[in-house]
Each structure stands twice: as structure tokens, then as C-alpha cells.
Design a protein around this motif. Sequence first.
Motif, PDB file in Angstrom:
ATOM      1  N   SER A  34      42.207   6.771 -15.978  1.00 53.90           N
ATOM      2  CA  SER A  34      43.245   7.796 -16.122  1.00 53.90           C
ATOM      3  C   SER A  34      42.988   9.020 -15.250  1.00 53.90           C
ATOM      4  N   GLU A  35      42.050   8.961 -14.377  1.00 59.03           N
ATOM      5  CA  GLU A  35      41.750  10.111 -13.529  1.00 59.03           C
ATOM      6  C   GLU A  35      42.896  10.340 -12.548  1.00 59.03           C
ATOM      7  N   LYS A  36      43.359  11.575 -12.508  1.00 61.84           N
ATOM      8  CA  LYS A  36      44.451  11.935 -11.611  1.00 61.84           C
ATOM      9  C   LYS A  36      44.011  13.099 -10.738  1.00 61.84           C
ATOM     10  N   MET A  37      44.503  13.111  -9.537  1.00 59.97           N
ATOM     11  CA  MET A  37      44.126  14.144  -8.585  1.00 59.97           C
ATOM     12  C   MET A  37      45.387  14.785  -8.019  1.00 59.97           C
ATOM     13  N   ALA A  38      45.363  16.102  -7.922  1.00 62.64           N
ATOM     14  CA  ALA A  38      46.481  16.848  -7.353  1.00 62.64           C
ATOM     15  C   ALA A  38      45.989  17.646  -6.160  1.00 62.64           C
ATOM     16  N   LYS A  39      46.776  17.676  -5.114  1.00 64.48           N
ATOM     17  CA  LYS A  39      46.422  18.405  -3.902  1.00 64.48           C
ATOM     18  C   LYS A  39      47.239  19.691  -3.822  1.00 64.48           C
ATOM     19  N   THR A  40      46.578  20.764  -3.409  1.00 70.30           N
ATOM     20  CA  THR A  40      47.283  22.031  -3.199  1.00 70.30           C
ATOM     21  C   THR A  40      47.794  22.083  -1.768  1.00 70.30           C
ATOM     22  N   ILE A  41      49.013  22.552  -1.613  1.00 74.56           N
ATOM     23  CA  ILE A  41      49.624  22.637  -0.288  1.00 74.56           C
ATOM     24  C   ILE A  41      50.285  24.003  -0.143  1.00 74.56           C
ATOM     25  N   GLY A  42      50.612  24.342   1.083  1.00 72.70           N
ATOM     26  CA  GLY A  42      51.291  25.604   1.352  1.00 72.70           C
ATOM     27  C   GLY A  42      50.379  26.800   1.124  1.00 72.70           C
ATOM     28  N   LYS A  43      50.917  27.834   0.540  1.00 69.70           N
ATOM     29  CA  LYS A  43      50.155  29.055   0.301  1.00 69.70           C
ATOM     30  C   LYS A  43      49.003  28.825  -0.667  1.00 69.70           C
ATOM     31  N   MET A  44      49.156  27.841  -1.539  1.00 67.37           N
ATOM     32  CA  MET A  44      48.086  27.558  -2.492  1.00 67.37           C
ATOM     33  C   MET A  44      46.836  27.031  -1.802  1.00 67.37           C
ATOM     34  N   ALA A  45      47.006  26.415  -0.629  1.00 67.44           N
ATOM     35  CA  ALA A  45      45.865  25.826   0.081  1.00 67.44           C
ATOM     36  C   ALA A  45      45.208  26.802   1.046  1.00 67.44           C
ATOM     37  N   GLU A  46      45.726  28.011   1.167  1.00 61.55           N
ATOM     38  CA  GLU A  46      45.141  28.972   2.100  1.00 61.55           C
ATOM     39  C   GLU A  46      43.786  29.483   1.630  1.00 61.55           C
ATOM     40  N   THR A  48      40.404  28.692  -0.920  1.00 65.85           N
ATOM     41  CA  THR A  48      39.697  27.730  -1.757  1.00 65.85           C
ATOM     42  C   THR A  48      39.287  28.403  -3.060  1.00 65.85           C
ATOM     43  N   PRO A  49      39.721  27.884  -4.190  1.00 64.33           N
ATOM     44  CA  PRO A  49      39.371  28.531  -5.462  1.00 64.33           C
ATOM     45  C   PRO A  49      37.901  28.340  -5.798  1.00 64.33           C
ATOM     46  N   ASP A  50      37.365  29.301  -6.513  1.00 60.04           N
ATOM     47  CA  ASP A  50      35.981  29.204  -6.963  1.00 60.04           C
ATOM     48  C   ASP A  50      35.887  28.269  -8.158  1.00 60.04           C
ATOM     49  N   VAL A  51      34.671  27.945  -8.514  1.00 59.23           N
ATOM     50  CA  VAL A  51      34.440  27.062  -9.658  1.00 59.23           C
ATOM     51  C   VAL A  51      34.908  27.754 -10.938  1.00 59.23           C
ATOM     52  N   SER A  52      35.634  27.022 -11.756  1.00 54.47           N
ATOM     53  CA  SER A  52      36.177  27.506 -13.037  1.00 54.47           C
ATOM     54  C   SER A  52      37.284  28.540 -12.856  1.00 54.47           C
ATOM     55  N   GLU A  53      37.751  28.732 -11.637  1.00 53.54           N
ATOM     56  CA  GLU A  53      38.852  29.673 -11.416  1.00 53.54           C
ATOM     57  C   GLU A  53      40.183  29.008 -11.764  1.00 53.54           C
ATOM     58  N   THR A  54      41.033  29.753 -12.438  1.00 48.29           N
ATOM     59  CA  THR A  54      42.338  29.230 -12.841  1.00 48.29           C
ATOM     60  C   THR A  54      43.311  29.302 -11.673  1.00 48.29           C
ATOM     61  N   VAL A  55      44.018  28.204 -11.451  1.00 45.16           N
ATOM     62  CA  VAL A  55      45.003  28.131 -10.373  1.00 45.16           C
ATOM     63  C   VAL A  55      46.388  28.036 -10.999  1.00 45.16           C
ATOM     64  N   ASN A  56      47.269  28.921 -10.594  1.00 40.12           N
ATOM     65  CA  ASN A  56      48.636  28.943 -11.119  1.00 40.12           C
ATOM     66  C   ASN A  56      49.606  28.502 -10.039  1.00 40.12           C
ATOM     67  N   GLY A  57      50.430  27.546 -10.363  1.00 43.02           N
ATOM     68  CA  GLY A  57      51.421  27.055  -9.418  1.00 43.02           C
ATOM     69  C   GLY A  57      52.341  26.057 -10.094  1.00 43.02           C
ATOM     70  N   ILE A  58      53.126  25.386  -9.294  1.00 44.81           N
ATOM     71  CA  ILE A  58      54.054  24.377  -9.796  1.00 44.81           C
ATOM     72  C   ILE A  58      53.511  22.997  -9.444  1.00 44.81           C
ATOM     73  N   LEU A  59      53.413  22.123 -10.448  1.00 38.46           N
ATOM     74  CA  LEU A  59      52.932  20.758 -10.244  1.00 38.46           C
ATOM     75  C   LEU A  59      54.132  19.854  -9.979  1.00 38.46           C
ATOM     76  N   VAL A  60      54.128  19.232  -8.811  1.00 41.70           N
ATOM     77  CA  VAL A  60      55.230  18.360  -8.402  1.00 41.70           C
ATOM     78  C   VAL A  60      54.687  16.943  -8.243  1.00 41.70           C
ATOM     79  N   LYS A  61      55.379  15.979  -8.853  1.00 41.71           N
ATOM     80  CA  LYS A  61      54.972  14.579  -8.769  1.00 41.71           C
ATOM     81  C   LYS A  61      55.904  13.839  -7.820  1.00 41.71           C
ATOM     82  N   LYS A  62      55.308  13.183  -6.834  1.00 44.47           N
ATOM     83  CA  LYS A  62      56.055  12.339  -5.903  1.00 44.47           C
ATOM     84  C   LYS A  62      55.482  10.936  -5.977  1.00 44.47           C
TER      85      LYS A  62
END
Length: 259
Positions: A34-46, A48-62
Amino acid sequence: MGRLKQKLITEFADGNTKIITPKNCQSVEMYFNSEKMAKTIGKMAEKTPDVSETVNGILVKKGFTYQIMAPEDLHVFSQLSTGNITQRISIPFSGAFGVIKHRLEQIYESVESGTDEESGSPTLHVHELVTVKQESDRHISLQWSADPISDMVSDSVVALVLNISREVPKVIVEAEDLKSEEENRKKAEKVIYALLVSLFGDVKLGENGKLIVSVDGNVAELDKQSGDVESENEGLKERVRTAFRRIQSAVSPIPHPAS
């Protein structure tokens, strides 16, 4: 079933395939990754978040892939788009607009006064989320962009305005009662004066609001508030006191009996 199993093993000999032939009513447990992986793109990828840092954005499934992007990048990397909903409501209100400002300042820390550029009507900005505008002498309007916090603030402002509207008639009624009470008191004083004149003839207004009653050279001073009479002539003193007491009881309203 055994022949089918052998045939399937032969067909999928090169793959990582397991073929099981359980007995009837035998439970079979299957485990899926059940492991799932999501990639950050656009401004979110500019960044790199630190360990345990919360990332806020919109999750889009394609299909079977997941992407995290900023809301403003949604129309760039997908066929979706974002939009803002502006809500507006009109509330009947015939009181002073300053009363609303005073009440809002008691609740919220940031209440700024302004003027509408188009109509020139006074406005109030509550935490830069909700705009209260005086549309006319009979109603006001509230406008805000829909989100959980703004909706909560707007609901509280609506409740506050409606509460003020319920209080205003009470204030007006109390003011009218005081005004009518003062008018009744003045009318009663005029009636008392006229009746005293009809009984004793010479009645004048003296110092401190006292009435001076003169009869055959004898003078009596009547205090309208307490009903006290001062005179060297005891007969005149008693006559004025009795007359004033009877006149006062006649012009005073009859008390309502307790139920």
C-alpha cells in the motif's frame, strides 16, 4: 483444478507468480503493497522540505500517480482551475452606523473605517476579511470571500447587527416613556396651579419653585414637591395643605393593582 494449476505455472514460468489452489472453505490471506508516493511539482518543488516539515498543497491524482502542487499551479499542471466565491448579504438596520462600529470594536481587535469608492458610503473592515457597508438608512450589507474563518466572522457580525436591531426599539420606547412622563408632570403642575387659582385667587410662583398663596393679606408658601406649607396663619396653612393634597390625588394617575 490440478491440471489448470500446472498449465498456469507453465504459462507464467518466467514471472514472479504464485498460484494457490486452496480447499473449499479455506481462508486465503493476500498482502498488497500500500505504499504510495507523491511528487511535488511547480512552486512546491522549488524548495526541499526539511525532515518532519509539514507541506501544504493540493494533492492531484492522475491514474496511479500522485502530485502535490500549489493552488496557483493547479491550472498549469492540470485541466482544473481554482476560483473564489464572494458572498454578499443585506440586513435591515435603521440605527446609527457608529453603533455597529462601537460594538465590533468591543469584539474584534482590527476594525477599520473607510469609504466606498463608488457610492461614498461609510464602510467597516473587520480583520480585512468582512466588509460592512451602509447601503442606506434602512439596511446595511456584508461582503466577504468564502472560507471557514471569514464565514465564522460574518456569522458573528450578522448576529451582532440583529441583536442591535432588537435593542434599538427598546431604547426608543424608554426614551418615549421618559418624555411622556415629563410631559405628564408639567401638565399636572399646570392643573394644580389653575385649581389653586380658582380656590384662592392670588397664586404666584416664588423662589425655588414654591407657590405663594395670598388671601386677605395672609401669605402661605407651598412646596409642590413635598406638599409642605409655611404660613403664620394656621387656618390658611391648613386650607392650602388640604386643597393641595386633594388636587394632587385627583391629578395623579391611579396605581395599577398588583395581580
